[in-house]
Design a protein around this motif. Structure first.
Motif, short mmCIF file in Angstrom:
data_model
loop_
_atom_site.label_atom_id
_atom_site.label_comp_id
_atom_site.label_asym_id
_atom_site.label_seq_id
_atom_site.Cartn_x
_atom_site.Cartn_y
_atom_site.Cartn_z
N GLU A 80 0.79 -1.23 0.00
CA GLU A 80 0.00 0.00 0.00
C GLU A 80 0.83 1.29 0.00
O GLU A 80 0.36 2.32 -0.51
N LEU A 81 2.03 1.25 0.58
CA LEU A 81 2.88 2.44 0.61
C LEU A 81 4.11 2.28 -0.27
O LEU A 81 4.61 3.24 -0.85
N GLY A 82 4.63 1.06 -0.35
CA GLY A 82 5.87 0.79 -1.06
C GLY A 82 6.80 0.00 -0.16
O GLY A 82 6.59 -0.12 1.05
N ALA A 83 7.84 -0.55 -0.75
CA ALA A 83 8.78 -1.37 0.02
C ALA A 83 9.47 -0.54 1.09
O ALA A 83 10.06 0.50 0.78
N PRO A 84 9.44 -0.98 2.33
CA PRO A 84 10.05 -0.20 3.41
C PRO A 84 11.58 -0.28 3.38
O PRO A 84 12.14 -1.37 3.20
N SER A 85 12.22 0.85 3.53
CA SER A 85 13.68 0.88 3.62
C SER A 85 14.17 1.56 4.89
O SER A 85 15.37 1.68 5.11
N ILE A 86 13.23 1.99 5.73
CA ILE A 86 13.55 2.58 7.03
C ILE A 86 12.68 1.91 8.08
O ILE A 86 11.46 1.78 7.90
N LEU A 87 13.30 1.46 9.15
CA LEU A 87 12.57 0.82 10.24
C LEU A 87 13.00 1.44 11.56
O LEU A 87 14.19 1.49 11.87
N VAL A 88 12.03 1.87 12.34
CA VAL A 88 12.29 2.36 13.69
C VAL A 88 11.58 1.44 14.66
O VAL A 88 10.35 1.41 14.73
N ASN A 89 12.35 0.66 15.41
CA ASN A 89 11.80 -0.26 16.39
C ASN A 89 11.63 0.47 17.71
O ASN A 89 12.55 0.54 18.53
N SER A 141 16.69 2.12 22.43
CA SER A 141 17.19 1.57 23.68
C SER A 141 16.76 2.53 24.79
O SER A 141 15.71 3.16 24.70
N SER A 142 17.55 2.66 25.82
CA SER A 142 17.20 3.54 26.94
C SER A 142 18.40 3.71 27.84
O SER A 142 19.28 2.84 27.90
N SER A 143 18.42 4.80 28.58
CA SER A 143 19.46 4.95 29.60
C SER A 143 19.34 3.87 30.67
O SER A 143 20.30 3.57 31.39
N SER A 144 18.16 3.25 30.78
CA SER A 144 17.97 2.14 31.72
C SER A 144 18.80 0.93 31.35
O SER A 144 18.97 0.02 32.18
N ALA A 145 19.33 0.89 30.13
CA ALA A 145 20.22 -0.21 29.74
C ALA A 145 21.44 -0.27 30.65
O ALA A 145 22.09 -1.32 30.75
N LEU A 146 21.76 0.83 31.30
CA LEU A 146 22.90 0.88 32.22
C LEU A 146 22.53 0.35 33.60
O LEU A 146 23.38 0.27 34.48
N ALA A 156 17.38 -5.14 30.96
CA ALA A 156 17.98 -6.24 30.20
C ALA A 156 17.57 -6.18 28.74
O ALA A 156 18.38 -6.41 27.83
N ALA A 157 16.30 -5.87 28.49
CA ALA A 157 15.83 -5.78 27.10
C ALA A 157 16.51 -4.64 26.35
O ALA A 157 16.92 -4.80 25.20
N LYS A 158 16.63 -3.50 27.00
CA LYS A 158 17.23 -2.34 26.33
C LYS A 158 18.74 -2.53 26.11
O LYS A 158 19.29 -2.08 25.11
N ALA A 159 19.41 -3.20 27.05
CA ALA A 159 20.82 -3.54 26.85
C ALA A 159 20.94 -4.54 25.71
O ALA A 159 21.86 -4.46 24.88
N ALA A 181 21.26 2.78 17.40
CA ALA A 181 20.30 2.82 18.50
C ALA A 181 20.29 4.21 19.12
O ALA A 181 21.33 4.87 19.21
N VAL A 182 19.12 4.63 19.53
CA VAL A 182 18.95 5.87 20.29
C VAL A 182 18.50 5.46 21.69
O VAL A 182 17.56 4.67 21.84
N ALA A 183 19.18 5.97 22.70
CA ALA A 183 18.90 5.61 24.08
C ALA A 183 18.43 6.85 24.84
O ALA A 183 19.25 7.64 25.30
N PRO A 184 17.14 7.03 24.96
CA PRO A 184 16.62 8.20 25.66
C PRO A 184 16.89 8.16 27.16
O PRO A 184 16.93 7.09 27.77
N GLY A 185 17.04 9.34 27.73
CA GLY A 185 16.99 9.48 29.18
C GLY A 185 15.55 9.70 29.59
O GLY A 185 14.64 9.06 29.05
N PHE A 186 15.31 10.61 30.51
CA PHE A 186 13.94 10.88 30.97
C PHE A 186 13.20 11.68 29.89
O PHE A 186 13.55 12.82 29.60
#
Length: 253
Positions: A80-89, A141-146, A156-159, A181-186
């Motif tokens: 419907e949109l076209g083949a995806p070439s960018i994915l943000v999980n 990811s997240s700062s919680s990965a630390l 554990a999941a974010k790490a 990966a982008v790891a947000p803080g608060f």
């Protein structure tokens, strides 16, 4: 854009918060955006905002932890949109608790959405990226990965997502695909509001307390993360891969 063909992006967990802001930001970059979330109806506001601004968007209901739903959802986007070439999980959930109180269901739910979901979505989209000779995968990811009290499952999941990201970068780089990966803080979202409620604080007070511990003296906004994701998905970011960018208002201990 460097090509005349419009790139198609999929953003998971995009009905609200960081996902919604990212979907809108990528649309502003000229992408057609599949707004994917567990409840397709909940995606309507994000889709309408993109379309009202002149963009192309599609709401897709999908449980990212279900392999059949993921395959069907990605196939629908391609048709419907076209083949995806960018994915943000970005899809994520919280099941916070101290270790001795955490149930197996709490652990499995968080792992399934964050880690299994990112794996299934990446596996389903990578063939389209390989065919195009271009791809951008960004994992949230997240700062919680630390490490973070009460979040053994989430941390554990974010790490794990950081290790997953670096592995994708090594496996897929030769096909013109980057993974970062982008790891947000608060960040002020519904999820952090839920955390405030869990610890018995009003959300405004919770944000004010958090801001005192952040060098820039404010909490983050979903748009702060969307801007970082937009950089990683840009054509000009093709030599940046396997990186983890902490977007937290300052250095983390």
């Amino acid at each position: 854009m460097s090509t005349t063909e419009q790139r198609v992006a999929i953003v998971t967990g995009a009905a609200r918060g960081i996902g919604a802001a990212t979907a809108v930001r990528l649309a502003e970059e000229g992408r057609a955006v599949a707004v994917l979330d567990l409840d397709e109806g909940a995606c309507a506001e994000t889709v309408e905002q993109i379309i009202a601004a002149g963009g192309r968007a599609l709401a897709v209901g999908c449980d990212v932890s279900d392999g059949e739903q993921v395959e069907a959802g990605v196939a629908r986007v391609a048709a419907e949109l076209g083949a995806p070439s960018i994915l943000v999980n970005n899809a994520g959930v919280l099941r916070d608790n101290l270790l001795f109180k955490m149930s197996e269901s709490d652990w499995d739910t968080v792992m399934n959405v964050h880690l299994r979901g990112a794996f299934l979505m990446s596996r389903a989209t990578q063939a389209h990226m390989v065919d195009a000779g271009f791809g951008r995968i960004v994992n949230l990811s997240s700062s919680s990965a630390l490490g973070n009290r009460g979040q053994a499952n989430y941390a554990a999941a974010k790490a794990g997502l950081q290790g997953f990201t670096k592995t994708l970068a090594k496996e897929l780089g030769k096909f013109g695909i980057t993974a970062n990966a982008v790891a947000p803080g608060f960040i002020a979202t519904d999820m952090t509001a839920a955390t405030a409620a869990r610890v018995g604080m009003g959300f405004e007070d919770f944000q004010a307390a958090a801001a005192t511990q952040i060098p820039v003296q404010r909490v983050g906004r979903p748009e702060d993360i969307a801007d970082a994701v937009a950089y990683f998905t840009n054509e000009r970011a093709g030599f940046v891969s396997g990186q983890v960018l902490y977007v937290a208002g300052g250095p983390l201990d």
